[in-house]
Design a protein around this motif. Structure first.
Motif, short mmCIF file in Angstrom:
data_model
loop_
_atom_site.label_atom_id
_atom_site.label_comp_id
_atom_site.label_asym_id
_atom_site.label_seq_id
_atom_site.Cartn_x
_atom_site.Cartn_y
_atom_site.Cartn_z
N ALA A 1 85.21 48.33 -74.19
CA ALA A 1 84.86 49.24 -73.11
C ALA A 1 84.30 50.55 -73.66
CB ALA A 1 86.08 49.51 -72.24
N LYS A 2 84.90 51.07 -74.71
CA LYS A 2 84.44 52.33 -75.29
C LYS A 2 83.04 52.16 -75.90
CE LYS A 2 88.98 54.38 -76.21
NZ LYS A 2 89.93 54.83 -77.25
N ARG A 3 82.79 51.03 -76.55
CA ARG A 3 81.46 50.80 -77.11
C ARG A 3 80.42 50.73 -76.00
NH1 ARG A 3 84.24 47.32 -80.89
NH2 ARG A 3 83.72 45.45 -79.68
N LEU A 4 80.77 50.08 -74.89
CA LEU A 4 79.85 49.99 -73.77
C LEU A 4 79.53 51.38 -73.21
CD1 LEU A 4 78.31 48.41 -71.54
CD2 LEU A 4 80.46 48.38 -70.25
N LEU A 5 80.57 52.20 -72.99
CA LEU A 5 80.35 53.52 -72.42
C LEU A 5 79.50 54.39 -73.35
CD1 LEU A 5 83.83 54.36 -70.85
CD2 LEU A 5 81.77 53.46 -69.74
N ALA A 6 79.77 54.34 -74.64
CA ALA A 6 78.98 55.14 -75.58
C ALA A 6 77.52 54.71 -75.54
CB ALA A 6 79.55 55.00 -77.00
N ALA A 7 77.28 53.41 -75.51
CA ALA A 7 75.90 52.92 -75.50
C ALA A 7 75.20 53.26 -74.18
CB ALA A 7 75.90 51.41 -75.72
N GLN A 8 75.89 53.08 -73.06
CA GLN A 8 75.26 53.35 -71.77
C GLN A 8 74.96 54.84 -71.60
OE1 GLN A 8 73.97 50.73 -70.50
NE2 GLN A 8 75.15 50.24 -68.65
N LEU A 9 75.89 55.69 -71.98
CA LEU A 9 75.67 57.12 -71.81
C LEU A 9 74.62 57.65 -72.79
CD1 LEU A 9 79.29 58.13 -70.94
CD2 LEU A 9 77.26 58.63 -69.54
N THR A 10 74.51 57.03 -73.94
CA THR A 10 73.44 57.40 -74.86
C THR A 10 72.09 57.06 -74.24
OG1 THR A 10 74.83 57.11 -76.81
CG2 THR A 10 72.45 56.99 -77.14
N ARG A 11 71.99 55.90 -73.62
CA ARG A 11 70.75 55.53 -72.94
C ARG A 11 70.47 56.50 -71.77
NH1 ARG A 11 73.36 50.50 -73.46
NH2 ARG A 11 72.50 49.26 -75.16
N TYR A 12 71.52 56.78 -71.01
CA TYR A 12 71.35 57.65 -69.84
C TYR A 12 70.87 59.04 -70.26
CZ TYR A 12 72.46 60.33 -65.67
OH TYR A 12 72.38 61.16 -64.58
N ALA A 13 71.49 59.59 -71.29
CA ALA A 13 71.12 60.93 -71.74
C ALA A 13 69.69 60.97 -72.27
CB ALA A 13 72.09 61.41 -72.82
N ALA A 14 69.23 59.85 -72.83
CA ALA A 14 67.88 59.79 -73.37
C ALA A 14 66.84 59.39 -72.33
CB ALA A 14 67.85 58.79 -74.54
N GLY A 15 67.29 59.14 -71.11
CA GLY A 15 66.36 58.73 -70.06
C GLY A 15 65.87 57.31 -70.21
N GLU A 16 66.63 56.49 -70.95
CA GLU A 16 66.24 55.10 -71.18
C GLU A 16 66.88 54.20 -70.12
OE1 GLU A 16 67.60 54.30 -75.09
OE2 GLU A 16 66.10 55.59 -76.07
N PRO A 17 66.32 52.99 -69.90
CA PRO A 17 66.91 52.06 -68.93
C PRO A 17 68.34 51.68 -69.34
CG PRO A 17 64.68 51.37 -69.52
CD PRO A 17 65.05 52.47 -70.46
N LEU A 18 69.21 51.58 -68.37
CA LEU A 18 70.59 51.17 -68.62
C LEU A 18 70.67 49.65 -68.75
CD1 LEU A 18 72.46 53.44 -66.04
CD2 LEU A 18 72.16 53.84 -68.50
N ASP A 19 71.65 49.20 -69.49
CA ASP A 19 71.95 47.76 -69.57
C ASP A 19 72.85 47.36 -68.40
OD1 ASP A 19 70.44 47.30 -71.81
OD2 ASP A 19 72.12 47.35 -73.19
N ASN A 20 72.93 46.04 -68.18
CA ASN A 20 73.90 45.46 -67.25
C ASN A 20 73.70 45.90 -65.81
OD1 ASN A 20 74.91 44.62 -69.69
ND2 ASN A 20 76.95 45.51 -69.44
N VAL A 21 72.49 46.28 -65.42
CA VAL A 21 72.24 46.67 -64.04
C VAL A 21 72.24 45.44 -63.16
CG1 VAL A 21 70.62 47.74 -62.43
CG2 VAL A 21 70.88 48.69 -64.74
N VAL A 22 73.15 45.41 -62.19
CA VAL A 22 73.26 44.26 -61.29
C VAL A 22 72.76 44.57 -59.88
CG1 VAL A 22 75.15 43.20 -62.57
CG2 VAL A 22 75.66 44.82 -60.74
N GLN A 23 72.56 45.86 -59.59
CA GLN A 23 72.08 46.25 -58.26
C GLN A 23 71.51 47.67 -58.34
OE1 GLN A 23 75.01 45.91 -55.14
NE2 GLN A 23 73.88 47.20 -53.72
N THR A 24 70.43 47.90 -57.63
CA THR A 24 69.87 49.24 -57.48
C THR A 24 69.77 49.52 -55.99
OG1 THR A 24 68.61 49.04 -59.54
CG2 THR A 24 67.96 50.77 -58.01
N VAL A 25 70.32 50.64 -55.55
CA VAL A 25 70.32 50.99 -54.13
C VAL A 25 68.90 51.35 -53.69
CG1 VAL A 25 71.19 52.60 -52.39
CG2 VAL A 25 72.69 51.79 -54.23
N GLY A 26 68.53 50.87 -52.51
CA GLY A 26 67.25 51.25 -51.91
C GLY A 26 66.12 50.35 -52.29
#
Length: 325
Positions: A300-325
């Motif tokens: 879980a910690k590895r996932l959070l570190a990787a996802q937030l690194t992508r988020y902070a860099a403006g990169e696409p997130l992994d594991n997206v299962v739904q986008t609102v709208g």
């Protein structure tokens, strides 16, 4: 509020654990992020309207998971720490603004859930619950018991967890492993059949493993008709979500002695005292512990570190299962 170093609007990240314990998180000051800790058991750590990235508290139930969502007007991403996302999808449908991404915890629970699945299958087939009872009563319950070897196994829900289950079945000399998912495809291990082919596949399976997400399509999927198609003496294993199985229909089959079951999830859940499923013949119940093991936290910690690194860099997130709208 603006970050003084970057000039970017500051954004809160709600975590269910202390950020200091998560190696590899992006530097908050450098990225314009503020880490807040909320595990669902205390008051909100800050104004939910300032939250941009919400990590849902693990195994706290849908009421807690969804409680801050209507107030998160700046939300951009929701990250669950569970493989399933059914406990927060209701909140996403309740009017979050367009573009919010919902991400699941693919990569976190495969090892633990597949491990428990094999444990449930082997314990049920080899009669382990009876041996435990015999030990308590000082009874030597020898005899012949079913083996997993030479059995035909059907995996219903062939995502990453279903594939991990098959990986662990490989050494057990099963006669056949069939795979079913929402749509047909071919994998390195063989063909994956569509759900529409289930009626033809069920009668040949000695062990039916449910590892599918809970969706509108899979709710009540293992109903009376599904169970009636299973062969006499077959074992139903549910490591997905309780409502995938029609409990009343399953009880009919268990009480008749025609089927056996090993359930890590139930409907209702938690299973209340006095429920007939507790004492139904041929059933083994574990308390929804497929993912809650020592393997959870490091993944879980590895996932959070990787996802937030992508988020902070403006990169696409992994594991997206739904986008609102």
């Amino acid at each position: 509020m603006t970050n003084n170093m970057t000039g970017k609007p500051a954004a809160d990240v709600w975590l269910p654990m202390e950020p200091a314990g998560i190696s590899g998180l992006p530097d908050a000051a450098a990225c314009g992020l503020t880490y807040r800790v909320w595990d669902g058991l205390q008051d909100f750590p800050a104004d939910p309207a300032d939250c941009a990235f919400y990590v849902v508290p693990y195994m706290k139930g849908p009421e807690i998971a969804m409680r801050p969502l209507p107030l998160m007007s700046r939300l951009r991403a929701v990250q669950t720490l569970s493989a399933g996302v059914d406990h927060v999808q209701g909140g996403l449908r309740a009017g979050l603004h367009s573009g919010v991404r919902l991400c699941n915890a693919r990569g976190v629970h495969e090892a633990s859930t597949a491990e428990l699945t094999l444990a449930l299958v082997l314990a049920s087939l080899r009669g382990i619950p009876g041996f435990v009872e015999g030990q308590r009563k000082e009874e030597w319950r020898s005899g012949f018991y079913p083996a997993l070897a030479d059995k035909s196994v059907l995996i219903v829900g062939y995502g990453s967890i279903g594939a991990a289950i098959e990986d662990r079945l490989a050494p057990f000399e099963c006669a056949r492993v069939a795979r079913v998912a929402r749509s047909a495809r071919t994998t390195a291990r063989g063909d994956v059949h569509a759900f529409t082919e289930l009626p033809a596949l069920l009668p040949d399976a000695d062990v039916v493993i449910l590892s599918t997400p809970l969706t509108d399509a899979t709710t009540g999927m293992a109903d009376a008709a599904f169970l009636e198609r299973m062969k006499d003496g077959a074992l139903l294993v549910n490591v997905s979500r309780g409502p995938v199985v029609d409990t009343k229909a399953l009880l009919v089959e268990l009480e008749a002695g025609r089927l056996r079951a090993a359930l890590d999830v139930t409907d209702p859940e938690p299973l209340p005292p006095g429920h007939p499923l507790w004492h139904a013949p041929g059933v083994l119940i574990s308390p929804h512990v497929g993912g809650s093991t020592s393997a959870f936290m490091p993944r879980a910690k590895r996932l959070l570190a990787a996802q937030l690194t992508r988020y902070a860099a403006g990169e696409p997130l992994d594991n997206v299962v739904q986008t609102v709208g």
